[in-house]
Design an enzyme around this catalytic site. Structure first.
Site, PDB file in Angstrom:
ATOM      1  N   CYS A   1       5.967  19.493  -7.140  1.00 42.44           N
ATOM      2  CA  CYS A   1       6.814  18.577  -7.915  1.00 42.44           C
ATOM      3  C   CYS A   1       8.047  19.346  -8.426  1.00 42.44           C
ATOM      4  O   CYS A   1       7.900  20.390  -9.068  1.00 42.44           O
ATOM      5  CB  CYS A   1       6.022  17.999  -9.083  1.00 42.44           C
ATOM      6  SG  CYS A   1       7.042  17.026 -10.203  1.00 42.44           S
TER       7      CYS A   1
ATOM      8  N   HIS B   1       0.820  -1.221   0.000  1.00 40.03           N
ATOM      9  CA  HIS B   1       0.000   0.000   0.000  1.00 40.03           C
ATOM     10  C   HIS B   1       0.852   1.269   0.000  1.00 40.03           C
ATOM     11  O   HIS B   1       0.340   2.348   0.250  1.00 40.03           O
ATOM     12  CB  HIS B   1      -0.974   0.011   1.191  1.00 40.03           C
ATOM     13  CG  HIS B   1      -2.042  -1.041   1.084  1.00 40.03           C
ATOM     14  ND1 HIS B   1      -2.813  -1.468   2.147  1.00 40.03           N
ATOM     15  CD2 HIS B   1      -2.470  -1.754   0.017  1.00 40.03           C
ATOM     16  CE1 HIS B   1      -3.653  -2.396   1.746  1.00 40.03           C
ATOM     17  NE2 HIS B   1      -3.468  -2.595   0.462  1.00 40.03           N
TER      18      HIS B   1
ATOM     19  N   CYS C   1       4.516  12.606  -8.291  1.00 41.82           N
ATOM     20  CA  CYS C   1       3.787  13.703  -8.927  1.00 41.82           C
ATOM     21  C   CYS C   1       2.361  13.268  -9.281  1.00 41.82           C
ATOM     22  O   CYS C   1       2.165  12.190  -9.848  1.00 41.82           O
ATOM     23  CB  CYS C   1       4.539  14.138 -10.186  1.00 41.82           C
ATOM     24  SG  CYS C   1       3.693  15.454 -11.079  1.00 41.82           S
TER      25      CYS C   1
HETATM   26  C1  BJW Z   1      -3.743  -6.479  16.688  1.00 39.66           C
HETATM   27  C2  BJW Z   1      -3.139  -5.664  17.603  1.00 39.66           C
HETATM   28  C3  BJW Z   1      -1.993  -6.152  18.198  1.00 39.66           C
HETATM   29  C4  BJW Z   1      -4.796  -4.580  16.884  1.00 39.66           C
HETATM   30  N1  BJW Z   1      -1.551  -7.375  17.874  1.00 39.66           N
HETATM   31  N2  BJW Z   1      -3.319  -7.693  16.397  1.00 39.66           N
HETATM   32  C5  BJW Z   1     -12.588  -7.367  -4.257  1.00 39.66           C
HETATM   33  C6  BJW Z   1     -13.711  -7.557  -3.518  1.00 39.66           C
HETATM   34  C7  BJW Z   1     -14.270  -6.495  -2.816  1.00 39.66           C
HETATM   35  C8  BJW Z   1     -13.713  -5.212  -2.879  1.00 39.66           C
HETATM   36  C9  BJW Z   1     -12.597  -5.037  -3.617  1.00 39.66           C
HETATM   37  C10 BJW Z   1     -12.037  -6.093  -4.294  1.00 39.66           C
HETATM   38  N3  BJW Z   1     -10.932  -5.642  -4.933  1.00 39.66           N
HETATM   39  C11 BJW Z   1     -10.779  -4.328  -4.669  1.00 39.66           C
HETATM   40  C12 BJW Z   1     -11.785  -3.935  -3.878  1.00 39.66           C
HETATM   41  C13 BJW Z   1     -11.919  -2.538  -3.389  1.00 39.66           C
HETATM   42  C14 BJW Z   1     -11.001  -2.229  -2.231  1.00 39.66           C
HETATM   43  C15 BJW Z   1     -11.395  -3.112  -1.032  1.00 39.66           C
HETATM   44  O1  BJW Z   1     -10.777  -4.083  -0.707  1.00 39.66           O
HETATM   45  N4  BJW Z   1     -12.414  -2.723  -0.313  1.00 39.66           N
HETATM   46  C16 BJW Z   1     -12.813  -3.483   0.890  1.00 39.66           C
HETATM   47  C17 BJW Z   1     -13.033  -2.506   2.027  1.00 39.66           C
HETATM   48  C18 BJW Z   1     -13.954  -4.381   0.548  1.00 39.66           C
HETATM   49  N5  BJW Z   1      -9.611  -2.435  -2.564  1.00 39.66           N
HETATM   50  C19 BJW Z   1      -8.923  -1.507  -3.251  1.00 39.66           C
HETATM   51  O2  BJW Z   1      -9.461  -0.501  -3.656  1.00 39.66           O
HETATM   52  C20 BJW Z   1      -7.462  -1.799  -3.514  1.00 39.66           C
HETATM   53  N6  BJW Z   1      -7.183  -1.649  -4.893  1.00 39.66           N
HETATM   54  C21 BJW Z   1      -7.448  -2.601  -5.772  1.00 39.66           C
HETATM   55  O3  BJW Z   1      -7.804  -3.717  -5.441  1.00 39.66           O
HETATM   56  O4  BJW Z   1      -7.273  -2.212  -7.078  1.00 39.66           O
HETATM   57  C22 BJW Z   1      -7.921  -2.971  -8.096  1.00 39.66           C
HETATM   58  C23 BJW Z   1      -9.421  -2.662  -8.059  1.00 39.66           C
HETATM   59  C24 BJW Z   1      -9.878  -1.400  -7.781  1.00 39.66           C
HETATM   60  C25 BJW Z   1     -11.263  -1.149  -7.730  1.00 39.66           C
HETATM   61  C26 BJW Z   1     -12.166  -2.171  -7.940  1.00 39.66           C
HETATM   62  C27 BJW Z   1     -11.683  -3.452  -8.204  1.00 39.66           C
HETATM   63  C28 BJW Z   1     -10.293  -3.697  -8.270  1.00 39.66           C
HETATM   64  C29 BJW Z   1      -6.602  -0.761  -2.789  1.00 39.66           C
HETATM   65  C30 BJW Z   1      -6.675  -0.865  -1.330  1.00 39.66           C
HETATM   66  C31 BJW Z   1      -5.879   0.247  -0.678  1.00 39.66           C
HETATM   67  C32 BJW Z   1      -6.065   0.250   0.820  1.00 39.66           C
HETATM   68  N7  BJW Z   1      -5.536   1.434   1.366  1.00 39.66           N
HETATM   69  C33 BJW Z   1      -5.659   1.651   2.803  1.00 39.66           C
HETATM   70  C34 BJW Z   1      -5.617   3.147   3.143  1.00 39.66           C
HETATM   71  C35 BJW Z   1      -4.322   3.772   2.932  1.00 39.66           C
HETATM   72  C36 BJW Z   1      -4.461   5.227   3.224  1.00 39.66           C
HETATM   73  C37 BJW Z   1      -3.776   5.659   4.476  1.00 39.66           C
HETATM   74  O5  BJW Z   1      -3.233   4.881   5.262  1.00 39.66           O
HETATM   75  O6  BJW Z   1      -3.794   6.835   4.670  1.00 39.66           O
HETATM   76  O7  BJW Z   1      -4.668   0.887   3.498  1.00 39.66           O
HETATM   77  S1  BJW Z   1      -7.192   1.090   3.517  1.00 39.66           S
HETATM   78  C38 BJW Z   1      -6.508   0.657   5.063  1.00 39.66           C
HETATM   79  O8  BJW Z   1      -6.865  -0.732   5.255  1.00 39.66           O
HETATM   80  C39 BJW Z   1      -4.974   0.729   4.901  1.00 39.66           C
HETATM   81  C40 BJW Z   1      -4.570  -0.640   5.402  1.00 39.66           C
HETATM   82  O9  BJW Z   1      -3.315  -1.015   4.848  1.00 39.66           O
HETATM   83  C41 BJW Z   1      -5.711  -1.526   4.999  1.00 39.66           C
HETATM   84  C42 BJW Z   1      -5.795  -2.824   5.761  1.00 39.66           C
HETATM   85  O10 BJW Z   1      -6.083  -2.596   7.098  1.00 39.66           O
HETATM   86  P1  BJW Z   1      -5.403  -3.480   8.222  1.00 39.66           P
HETATM   87  O11 BJW Z   1      -3.935  -3.331   8.158  1.00 39.66           O
HETATM   88  O12 BJW Z   1      -5.935  -4.846   8.168  1.00 39.66           O
HETATM   89  O13 BJW Z   1      -5.861  -2.700   9.543  1.00 39.66           O
HETATM   90  P2  BJW Z   1      -7.244  -2.811  10.361  1.00 39.66           P
HETATM   91  O14 BJW Z   1      -7.326  -1.610  11.212  1.00 39.66           O
HETATM   92  O15 BJW Z   1      -8.389  -3.101   9.487  1.00 39.66           O
HETATM   93  O16 BJW Z   1      -7.051  -4.100  11.269  1.00 39.66           O
HETATM   94  C43 BJW Z   1      -6.109  -4.157  12.317  1.00 39.66           C
HETATM   95  C44 BJW Z   1      -6.194  -5.528  12.935  1.00 39.66           C
HETATM   96  O17 BJW Z   1      -5.183  -5.660  13.908  1.00 39.66           O
HETATM   97  C45 BJW Z   1      -7.540  -5.789  13.639  1.00 39.66           C
HETATM   98  O18 BJW Z   1      -8.024  -7.063  13.224  1.00 39.66           O
HETATM   99  C46 BJW Z   1      -7.170  -5.821  15.136  1.00 39.66           C
HETATM  100  O19 BJW Z   1      -7.947  -6.747  15.884  1.00 39.66           O
HETATM  101  C47 BJW Z   1      -5.732  -6.248  15.081  1.00 39.66           C
HETATM  102  N8  BJW Z   1      -4.880  -5.746  16.157  1.00 39.66           N
HETATM  103  N9  BJW Z   1      -3.893  -4.462  17.659  1.00 39.66           N
HETATM  104  C48 BJW Z   1      -2.283  -8.109  16.956  1.00 39.66           C
HETATM  105  N10 BJW Z   1      -1.328  -5.402  19.094  1.00 39.66           N
END
Ligand code: BJW
Length: 252
Positions: A156, A125, A133
């Site tokens: 840029c 990510h 840019c």
């Molecule tokens: C602990 C703990 C401790 C706490 N010890 N554990 C197919 C199906 C459905 C939807 C889609 C699909 N393909 C694409 C999509 C759309 C979308 C998507 O997935 N949406 C879903 C919400 C359904 N995906 C995209 O758009 C991606 N692009 C893509 O696939 O391109 C092709 C495409 C586009 C459009 C349509 C179709 C295809 C891009 C995704 C980019 C994600 N970006 C983000 C934001 C970045 C911005 C920023 O940071 O400012 O990245 S979203 C956000 O979530 C961030 C993270 O990397 C990401 C994942 O979150 P993560 O790391 O899992 O965190 P949390 O908070 O959710 O979970 C934390 C966990 O830790 C919890 O479970 C806690 O219990 C645990 N925890 N403390 C152990 N100490």
């Protein structure tokens, strides 16, 4: 199973594997003081994702979105890797000294795995310290460590347009070179860890499903169950900064 017994089972699975891949998420950095995205105290509880983490939002108001990133970059300047990050570095070293392949696929943009010393890292990510840019005038990625930023939005150096964070926002494609390399490793991998991720965001959410569907084990470490948990080979309920070092300590 009590935690030590599951950790011993996890260590046995590592010893039996030839290619270990670890997928990490925001939970790994939580113990360093970096907020997660979802759940209690998650970033998305306080901010509206659609006004901040999409290209449309950025184009609509680059200054507003940059201020949010500038704030998060500032927070990160005082943050250090925790025991979970360091345990993954030790795991990589252990794998390489035992003839096993290892790669770390992180959804985190905070750079903490690199600071902790992990080597083979895919930041799927992006990275909050990098910019590019908005016009893609040269397709260059720049490192920009200045914090707080002197000028918002930053300019840029090549075309005087607007720089954007090198972060993958919702609806954007992941870097094709990065995702291609990750897919190649997943094809070879025979043990996957998912650590501190809600496994809700695609394509990362599909990685554990892919590995399970090929008949290989997936070990999940999380403080709470996720949608993937029923499919996990082993679920270790706990803090990554505690569970991971415990597993690596059992490797010999
Ligand atoms: C602990 C703990 C401790 C706490 N010890 N554990 C197919 C199906 C459905 C939807 C889609 C699909 N393909 C694409 C999509 C759309 C979308 C998507 O997935 N949406 C879903 C919400 C359904 N995906 C995209 O758009 C991606 N692009 C893509 O696939 O391109 C092709 C495409 C586009 C459009 C349509 C179709 C295809 C891009 C995704 C980019 C994600 N970006 C983000 C934001 C970045 C911005 C920023 O940071 O400012 O990245 S979203 C956000 O979530 C961030 C993270 O990397 C990401 C994942 O979150 P993560 O790391 O899992 O965190 P949390 O908070 O959710 O979970 C934390 C966990 O830790 C919890 O479970 C806690 O219990 C645990 N925890 N403390 C152990 N100490």
């Amino acid at each position: 199973m009590v935690e030590t017994a599951v950790q011993a089972k996890a260590a046995d699975l590592i010893k039996a594997a030839s290619f270990v891949v670890v997928l990490t998420g925001a939970g790994v950095s939580q113990e360093s003081g970096v907020p997660t995205f979802r759940g209690k105290d998650g970033l998305w509880d306080k901010y509206d994702v659609t006004t901040l983490a999409t290209l449309d939002a950025f184009i609509g108001d680059p200054e507003y979105v940059w201020k949010w990133y500038d704030y998060r970059r500032n927070l990160l300047t005082s943050v250090r890797p925790n025991e979970g990050h360091y345990a993954l570095t030790r795991l990589e070293d252990w794998c390489s000294s035992h003839g096993k392949e290892f790669s770390l696929v992180t959804q985190n943009i905070d750079d903490l795995h690199r600071v902790a010393g992990s080597k083979r890292i895919y930041e799927i990510h992006g990275n909050i310290w990098q910019v590019k840019c908005l016009n893609a005038c040269t397709n260059k990625i720049y490192e920009m460590r200045e914090s707080p930023l002197g000028k918002i939005p930053p300019e840029c150096p090549d075309c005087n347009g607007i720089l954007r964070p090198n972060i993958v926002w919702f609806g954007e494609m992941l870097d094709p070179f990065v995702i291609h390399s990750v897919e190649a490793d997943l094809l070879e991998c025979d043990l996957l860890f998912t650590v501190g991720t809600s496994t809700t965001v695609y394509p990362a959410a599909s990685f554990p499903l892919t590995i399970r569907s090929r008949g290989h084990p997936v070990i999940e470490i999380n403080v709470e169950e996720t949608e993937f948990t029923p499919l996990a080979t082993l679920f270790i309920k706990g803090l990554s900064g505690h569970s991971l070092p415990g597993i690596v300590d059992l490797l010999s």
